[in-house]
Design a protein around this motif. Sequence first.
Motif, PDB file in Angstrom:
ATOM      1  N   GLY A 148       0.848  -1.175   0.000  1.00 46.36           N
ATOM      2  CA  GLY A 148       0.000   0.000   0.000  1.00 46.36           C
ATOM      3  C   GLY A 148       0.888   1.230   0.000  1.00 46.36           C
ATOM      4  O   GLY A 148       1.827   1.341  -0.780  1.00 46.36           O
ATOM      5  N   ALA A 149       0.627   2.162   0.902  1.00 41.66           N
ATOM      6  CA  ALA A 149       1.472   3.350   1.056  1.00 41.66           C
ATOM      7  C   ALA A 149       2.301   3.242   2.331  1.00 41.66           C
ATOM      8  O   ALA A 149       2.636   4.248   2.943  1.00 41.66           O
ATOM      9  CB  ALA A 149       0.608   4.605   1.085  1.00 41.66           C
ATOM     10  N   GLY A 150       2.625   2.014   2.689  1.00 41.18           N
ATOM     11  CA  GLY A 150       3.419   1.805   3.894  1.00 41.18           C
ATOM     12  C   GLY A 150       4.343   0.611   3.722  1.00 41.18           C
ATOM     13  O   GLY A 150       4.675   0.214   2.606  1.00 41.18           O
ATOM     14  N   PHE A 151       4.760   0.037   4.855  1.00 38.65           N
ATOM     15  CA  PHE A 151       5.665  -1.101   4.814  1.00 38.65           C
ATOM     16  C   PHE A 151       5.351  -2.029   5.980  1.00 38.65           C
ATOM     17  O   PHE A 151       4.696  -1.651   6.946  1.00 38.65           O
ATOM     18  CB  PHE A 151       7.125  -0.643   4.876  1.00 38.65           C
ATOM     19  N   MET A 152       5.833  -3.264   5.863  1.00 37.15           N
ATOM     20  CA  MET A 152       5.667  -4.247   6.922  1.00 37.15           C
ATOM     21  C   MET A 152       6.849  -4.155   7.873  1.00 37.15           C
ATOM     22  O   MET A 152       8.003  -4.119   7.451  1.00 37.15           O
ATOM     23  CB  MET A 152       5.579  -5.652   6.334  1.00 37.15           C
ATOM     24  N   LEU A 153       6.543  -4.122   9.160  1.00 38.18           N
ATOM     25  CA  LEU A 153       7.571  -4.082  10.198  1.00 38.18           C
ATOM     26  C   LEU A 153       7.383  -5.295  11.098  1.00 38.18           C
ATOM     27  O   LEU A 153       6.276  -5.575  11.556  1.00 38.18           O
ATOM     28  CB  LEU A 153       7.457  -2.793  11.020  1.00 38.18           C
ATOM     29  N   TYR A 154       8.492  -6.021  11.331  1.00 41.63           N
ATOM     30  CA  TYR A 154       8.470  -7.197  12.191  1.00 41.63           C
ATOM     31  C   TYR A 154       9.308  -6.897  13.434  1.00 41.63           C
ATOM     32  O   TYR A 154      10.406  -6.336  13.326  1.00 41.63           O
ATOM     33  CB  TYR A 154       9.039  -8.411  11.458  1.00 41.63           C
ATOM     34  N   SER A 155       8.787  -7.269  14.598  1.00 46.77           N
ATOM     35  CA  SER A 155       9.504  -7.007  15.843  1.00 46.77           C
ATOM     36  C   SER A 155       9.516  -8.251  16.708  1.00 46.77           C
ATOM     37  O   SER A 155       8.525  -8.978  16.798  1.00 46.77           O
ATOM     38  CB  SER A 155       8.850  -5.844  16.609  1.00 46.77           C
ATOM     39  N   GLY A 156      10.657  -8.510  17.326  1.00 41.64           N
ATOM     40  CA  GLY A 156      10.805  -9.644  18.236  1.00 41.64           C
ATOM     41  C   GLY A 156      11.148  -9.150  19.619  1.00 41.64           C
ATOM     42  O   GLY A 156      11.904  -8.191  19.786  1.00 41.64           O
TER      43      GLY A 156
END
Length: 413
Positions: A373-381
């Motif tokens: 979309g107009a963003g991004f995927m962020l993954y956090s551990g």
Amino acid sequence: MVRLIQEGVLMSSSSSSTTSNNNDSDDSLSPSASTKSFVLNTLRPPITGAYKPLAVLSAHVGSVSSLALCGEFLLSASQGKDIIVWQQPDLKIFAKFGQGDGSVKALVSVGSKVFTAHQDSRIRVWKVSRRNSENAFRLVDTLPTTKDYLGKFMKQSNYVQTRRNHKRLWIEHADSISCLAVHAGIIYSGSWDKTLKVWRLSDLKCLESIKAHDDAINGLVAGDGRVYSASADGKIKIWGKEKRKQIESTSSSSLHVLKATLEGRAEVSVNSVVVSGDGNWVYGGGSDGFVMGWEKREKGEDLEEWRLGFETRGHNMAVLCMCVVGEMVCSGSADKSIGLWRREASGILCKFGVIHGHEGPVKCLQASPNNVGAGFMLYSGGLDKSLRVWWVPKHDNLEEKKSSFKTLLMQKG
């Protein structure tokens, strides 16, 4: 286990540079502040927007220590000695590997190989095959390799004294390997033994061992012919490769030389380091919750000149990890939050929001380079043993953000 969660609201940061520095103005400057440039009270206030928490993945037996993207897979490593492969986009478990090889501190993916760094001071090399999940990630070697070891162990000059009063080959780390970075056919490893080692990807040979810092190395990032090391000694050091004609008469141990030393706040460990896309700014996260930025001023033949451009309180507790995606920087903290920062035209970071959700310190972050979309995927551990997935908009306008995510959901539907 995958648990989908509902929409969240991006909270305005109460610890923005403007607010925090009004409260901490007396101790925000180091003793040498008069020689540095600080921009702490001119940043515009944080804005409120929307982020989307998409899922909570709970399958690790220990705290999540490192994340990496590997093609269509997301890899998560744990201090519980396991590595899980998540199939995207549905984030179902595809495979598990590495069980019993020791607490995993870091991992990186390059080509068809995955490198994992462990508390037992070894680096393990895994070959990726997508034919089936049972043997998709196969252990093919351990660094230093047997060939490298046998070629050096008979010669006394190849041994060095360690801090535990034992001798080891210089190609071996003497303590936990805390971080890895890969760039241009080279893999770099940083360790609590204070050394930075350089390995060649083509044959997995150790080329150099650099006595890089006076304390443990906590973070590494590499790019554009440079490797940046962050340490508990409070410094970030920049290492560059000398031209071949300058090193023809020297040993291989001098291939990388020190280009600059960036110093932050006194007696504060630097836990993480990232670099802007143009290479002109280096950002670090400290154990006191501050985020710092250094700007490149001049590039000399031997040393580069950098200046501390700003330092501001980003979190209430230690910054443990950082990642860069475009003109944004994300920071994870022991205060269980993720800070969202925008890189201004000047290079200074402006904190515009905070993501809450983790029930423990945020230990690692990984951002997808692809727009969703107009963003991004962020993954956090986190130390809460969970891996969380977020959609973060790149635009400031709230309505644009909501519209972008609605479009994303319609596309997935």
